[in-house]
Write an enzyme that holds these catalytic residues in place. Sequence first.
Site, PDB file in Angstrom:
ATOM      1  N   ILE A   1       0.949  -1.225   0.246  1.00 10.80           N
ATOM      2  CA  ILE A   1      -0.004  -0.038  -0.176  1.00 10.80           C
ATOM      3  C   ILE A   1       0.754   1.074   0.177  1.00 10.80           C
ATOM      4  O   ILE A   1       1.799   1.373   0.995  1.00 10.80           O
ATOM      5  CB  ILE A   1      -0.926   0.164   1.148  1.00 10.80           C
ATOM      6  CG1 ILE A   1      -1.850  -1.225   1.204  1.00 10.80           C
ATOM      7  CG2 ILE A   1      -1.703   1.229   1.449  1.00 10.80           C
ATOM      8  CD1 ILE A   1      -2.806  -1.347   2.347  1.00 10.80           C
ATOM      9  N   ASP A   2       0.955   2.023  -1.220  1.00 11.58           N
ATOM     10  CA  ASP A   2       1.797   3.255  -1.241  1.00 11.58           C
ATOM     11  C   ASP A   2       0.664   4.218  -0.795  1.00 11.58           C
ATOM     12  O   ASP A   2      -0.439   4.582  -1.477  1.00 11.58           O
ATOM     13  CB  ASP A   2       2.226   3.508  -2.642  1.00 11.58           C
ATOM     14  CG  ASP A   2       2.824   2.314  -3.139  1.00 11.58           C
ATOM     15  OD1 ASP A   2       3.717   1.703  -2.255  1.00 11.58           O
ATOM     16  OD2 ASP A   2       3.077   1.835  -4.121  1.00 11.58           O
ATOM     17  N   VAL A   3       0.949   5.241   0.218  1.00 12.00           N
ATOM     18  CA  VAL A   3       0.102   6.293   0.726  1.00 12.00           C
ATOM     19  C   VAL A   3       1.043   7.798   0.473  1.00 12.00           C
ATOM     20  O   VAL A   3       1.973   8.039   0.757  1.00 12.00           O
ATOM     21  CB  VAL A   3      -0.149   6.021   2.337  1.00 12.00           C
ATOM     22  CG1 VAL A   3      -0.704   7.190   2.809  1.00 12.00           C
ATOM     23  CG2 VAL A   3      -0.743   4.670   2.255  1.00 12.00           C
TER      24      VAL A   3
ATOM     25  N   TYR B   1      -2.465   5.198  -3.382  1.00 15.54           N
ATOM     26  CA  TYR B   1      -1.906   5.576  -4.608  1.00 15.54           C
ATOM     27  C   TYR B   1      -1.525   4.129  -5.312  1.00 15.54           C
ATOM     28  O   TYR B   1      -0.876   3.294  -4.715  1.00 15.54           O
ATOM     29  CB  TYR B   1      -0.933   6.392  -4.810  1.00 15.54           C
ATOM     30  CG  TYR B   1      -1.213   7.921  -4.890  1.00 15.54           C
ATOM     31  CD1 TYR B   1      -1.348   8.796  -5.837  1.00 15.54           C
ATOM     32  CD2 TYR B   1      -1.791   8.296  -3.487  1.00 15.54           C
ATOM     33  CE1 TYR B   1      -1.766  10.020  -5.749  1.00 15.54           C
ATOM     34  CE2 TYR B   1      -2.321   9.593  -3.573  1.00 15.54           C
ATOM     35  CZ  TYR B   1      -2.318  10.517  -4.338  1.00 15.54           C
ATOM     36  OH  TYR B   1      -2.766  11.877  -4.576  1.00 15.54           O
TER      37      TYR B   1
END
Length: 254
Positions: free
Chosen positions: A129-131, A142
């Site tokens: 999970i890219d935040v 994102y």
Amino acid sequence: MLRTRVIPCLLLEDEGLVKSINFKKPTYIGDPINSVRIYNELEVDELIFLDIKASINSTPPPFKKLEMIASECFMPFSYGGGIRTLDDVKKLFDLGVEKVVLNTIACENLYFITQIADIYGSQSVIISIDVKKPLFGQNRVYIKDGTKKSQYTPIEYVKIVENYGAGEIMLNSIDKEGLMDGFDLALIDKISDAIDIPLIATGGAGELLDIKKAKDAGASAIALGSMAVYQNKNRGILINFPTQKELTTILNED
């Protein structure tokens, strides 16, 4: 008590090893095979490889390169990037990959998580999970190497993917990635409180104390990017890793 895992997280682009800052301008580091050999000597417990452009370019995983990595690698390793089908997953596991790391595909097709978990077990699926926090508003998830904003907040998304069968979450702050000035500890704390599965924190480590701070914030494991390929914050290239003694001391684990 389970020992906190500390893992080199290595970025691939065009089958070479690179390192980025805030997901931009990847710098060439070297050949991943040579890096694996060094990590073997350093007795690293596990590795994570991520192909950062596979999803954007709609290219499959670099199976031949991963086969070479598997033949040299003495430790378990996970792979993410360009995974689109169950056949891709099977090929990766047949090559010796221990876990698959899903990012864009998981967000676009949540049921894909369940399909893999049903066949291979939840422990084989890491959701990356890219935040990033926009100029206005709250943190968002994102995808596509940080270039496309999803509909989800991080808290919403981690709960959803856990429900769909994720075995681990790998949490990366785009705003912190590569800067070597520390993790987004508030984000780690919030996400760790929201899930019952292990959380791998990545994005921001620059010194040993950062590893301890991430653990104290709730991370089950810490993935090192810059710290594993640079000598120090001056970013002189050096494949390296903290010693077990250093990790045991900083984490207060015997």
